[in-house]
Design an enzyme around this catalytic site. Structure first.
Site, PDB file in Angstrom:
ATOM      1  N   CYS A  48      41.604 -57.026  43.509  1.00 19.59           N
ATOM      2  CA  CYS A  48      42.749 -57.448  44.317  1.00 19.59           C
ATOM      3  C   CYS A  48      43.051 -56.483  45.464  1.00 19.59           C
ATOM      4  CB  CYS A  48      43.971 -57.613  43.426  1.00 19.59           C
ATOM      5  SG  CYS A  48      43.823 -58.990  42.261  1.00 19.59           S
ATOM      6  N   ASP A  77      55.746 -67.227  45.029  1.00 17.94           N
ATOM      7  CA  ASP A  77      55.534 -67.216  43.588  1.00 17.94           C
ATOM      8  C   ASP A  77      54.040 -67.206  43.291  1.00 17.94           C
ATOM      9  OD1 ASP A  77      58.124 -67.771  41.756  1.00 17.94           O
ATOM     10  OD2 ASP A  77      58.425 -68.672  43.729  1.00 17.94           O
ATOM     11  N   ASP A  78      53.707 -66.943  42.028  1.00 17.40           N
ATOM     12  CA  ASP A  78      52.316 -66.721  41.651  1.00 17.40           C
ATOM     13  C   ASP A  78      51.514 -68.003  41.514  1.00 17.40           C
ATOM     14  OD1 ASP A  78      52.281 -63.699  41.142  1.00 17.40           O
ATOM     15  OD2 ASP A  78      54.036 -64.359  40.028  1.00 17.40           O
ATOM     16  N   ASP A 117      42.336 -67.944  41.912  1.00 16.44           N
ATOM     17  CA  ASP A 117      42.205 -66.521  42.216  1.00 16.44           C
ATOM     18  C   ASP A 117      40.751 -66.103  42.041  1.00 16.44           C
ATOM     19  OD1 ASP A 117      42.732 -63.707  42.546  1.00 16.44           O
ATOM     20  OD2 ASP A 117      44.778 -64.111  41.885  1.00 16.44           O
ATOM     21  N   ASP A 152      48.345 -65.816  36.685  1.00 16.08           N
ATOM     22  CA  ASP A 152      49.254 -66.519  37.584  1.00 16.08           C
ATOM     23  C   ASP A 152      50.014 -67.631  36.867  1.00 16.08           C
ATOM     24  OD1 ASP A 152      48.626 -64.948  39.751  1.00 16.08           O
ATOM     25  OD2 ASP A 152      47.148 -66.325  40.576  1.00 16.08           O
ATOM     26  N   GLY A 208      32.784 -76.096  37.727  1.00 12.79           N
ATOM     27  CA  GLY A 208      33.294 -75.304  38.832  1.00 12.79           C
ATOM     28  C   GLY A 208      32.493 -75.542  40.088  1.00 12.79           C
ATOM     29  N   HIS A 209      32.473 -74.542  40.953  1.00 14.23           N
ATOM     30  CA  HIS A 209      31.778 -74.659  42.234  1.00 14.23           C
ATOM     31  C   HIS A 209      31.147 -73.321  42.573  1.00 14.23           C
ATOM     32  CE1 HIS A 209      30.805 -76.398  46.097  1.00 14.23           C
ATOM     33  NE2 HIS A 209      31.359 -75.356  46.710  1.00 14.23           N
ATOM     34  N   SER A 210      29.954 -73.350  43.125  1.00 18.17           N
ATOM     35  CA  SER A 210      29.257 -72.125  43.512  1.00 18.17           C
ATOM     36  C   SER A 210      28.668 -72.277  44.898  1.00 18.17           C
ATOM     37  CB  SER A 210      28.142 -71.796  42.502  1.00 18.17           C
ATOM     38  OG  SER A 210      27.174 -72.831  42.485  1.00 18.17           O
ATOM     39  N   ASP A 214      53.629 -61.200  38.588  1.00 20.60           N
ATOM     40  CA  ASP A 214      52.655 -60.239  38.076  1.00 20.60           C
ATOM     41  C   ASP A 214      52.336 -59.208  39.150  1.00 20.60           C
ATOM     42  OD1 ASP A 214      51.073 -61.910  39.655  1.00 20.60           O
ATOM     43  OD2 ASP A 214      49.525 -62.200  38.156  1.00 20.60           O
TER      44      ASP A 214
END
Length: 352
Positions: free
Chosen positions: A19, A72-73, A90, A113, A161-163, A246
């Protein structure tokens, strides 16, 4: 030259780490503010025309009850009286060299989150960027395995997911969860006379910076980053808390400033009560401070009364965390109280 998985240091393939590679908060807020202005104009037009104001895109179903306003998260959309959908995403570049640990850290960070707004994760999809001509795909498999193991520990499904082929490795998750709209943790819910609790120690950022520079491994940092914020979130809700966020890339001071600003209060930090990971102070002393941490401190300085504390103390408080703990307005059993919220008086942040 072919590189084996044993000799690869993933952090050397990233310009930043975790982060700490976030876009600086001041720059990001300027962009988001413009989006809020445009959305606010659209909402006013819909209201004038007699249309339903959903606080989001034209024609969207449900009520957006947590969105862009205060940072907000996660986003929260009410779908009926006692159910709301929580959505977030994230991802980041490697924060540690071990691919399995990086996957675990990134997944815990993405799930956080959802916990930070009082929700429970339901399903996640992977987000993977991989330099396939530079790094073995066996390492990518280990990253994904780490993410899957943490999601399983959180009772969260992982469904594909995605790559993309990316010059720099990146990994994270988009997560969808559920929450009770009447029992949310919001960044604008702070009130005067509430204590401030912190559920994980600080120092993750400076230890990760030292790890990237030297190769030294800090198990205490990995343990902190891979710990889920699930129990902290549930405990906060059970204790009646209604305000939390967080602590990640903007550091304790950055996230606390956002909470205090949104809630219209001043946050007072008892510096001696703030917990740190072993080795964090030595890492700052030896100069292992990321550019993101320094930008965090520069961002909050105009709203900070430093109380005579040293620059090293301020850098630790602004340290860019990855998968840090929850910052809760309220007393949480087992978590140290690091300060209190008071009526707005002068700077939004005050150290004592």
């Amino acid at each position: 030259m072919t590189r084996t998985t044993e000799t690869v240091r993933l952090t050397q393939y990233a310009h930043g780490g975790g982060c700490a590679c976030k876009i600086p908060p001041g720059e990001l807020e300027a962009v988001v503010a413009e989006l809020r202005i445009r959305d606010g104009g659209a909402a006013e037009e819909r209201h004038a025309a007699g249309g339903r104001d959903t606080a989001d895109g034209d024609g969207a179903d449900g009520e957006l009850i947590v969105g862009l306003d205060d940072g907000d998260d996660a986003a929260v959309v009410r779908i009926d009286g006692d159910r709301a959908i929580v959505a977030t995403a994230d991802f980041f570049t490697p924060v540690v060299d071990d691919p399995y640990d990086w996957g675990r850290i990134a997944a815990a960070n993405a799930l956080s989150d959802v916990y930070a707004v009082g929700g429970e994760p339901l399903v996640a999809v992977n987000l993977l960027g991989w330099p396939r001509e530079k790094l073995p795909m066996e390492l990518a498999k280990e990253v994904l395995r780490g993410g899957l193991d943490v999601a399983r520990a959180a009772a969260c499904h992982v469904a594909g997911g995605h790559s993309v082929d990316d010059p720099e490795p990146k990994y994270g998750m988009a997560v969808t969860g559920l929450a009770d709209p009447a029992r949310l943790l919001r960044i604008d819910g702070g009130r005067p006379r509430l204590p401030i609790s912190l559920t994980k120690p600080l120092g993750i950022g400076v230890l990760n910076t030292r790890h990237k520079a030297t190769g030294e491994v800090f198990p205490q940092a990995v343990a902190a980053m891979t710990a889920l914020n699930r129990d902290a979130s549930r405990t906060a809700l059970a204790a009646g808390a209604r305000c939390a966020t967080d602590v990640t890339g903007f550091g304790l001071l950055g996230h606390l400033y956002k909470l205090a600003r949104a809630s219209g209060v001043t946050a007072v930090v008892d510096v001696a009560a703030v917990p740190y990971l072993e080795g964090a102070r030595e890492a700052v002393r030896d100069g292992y401070v990321s550019g993101g941490t320094r930008r965090n401190l520069d961002w909050v300085r105009p709203w900070l009364d430093p109380g005579g504390y040293s620059e090293d103390d301020l850098l630790l408080l602004a340290d860019a965390q990855t998968s840090g703990g929850l910052l809760v307005a309220g007393e949480i059993p087992g978590a140290p109280i690091i300060g209190e919220l008071v009526p707005l008086d002068g700077p939004q942040l005050r150290l004592r």
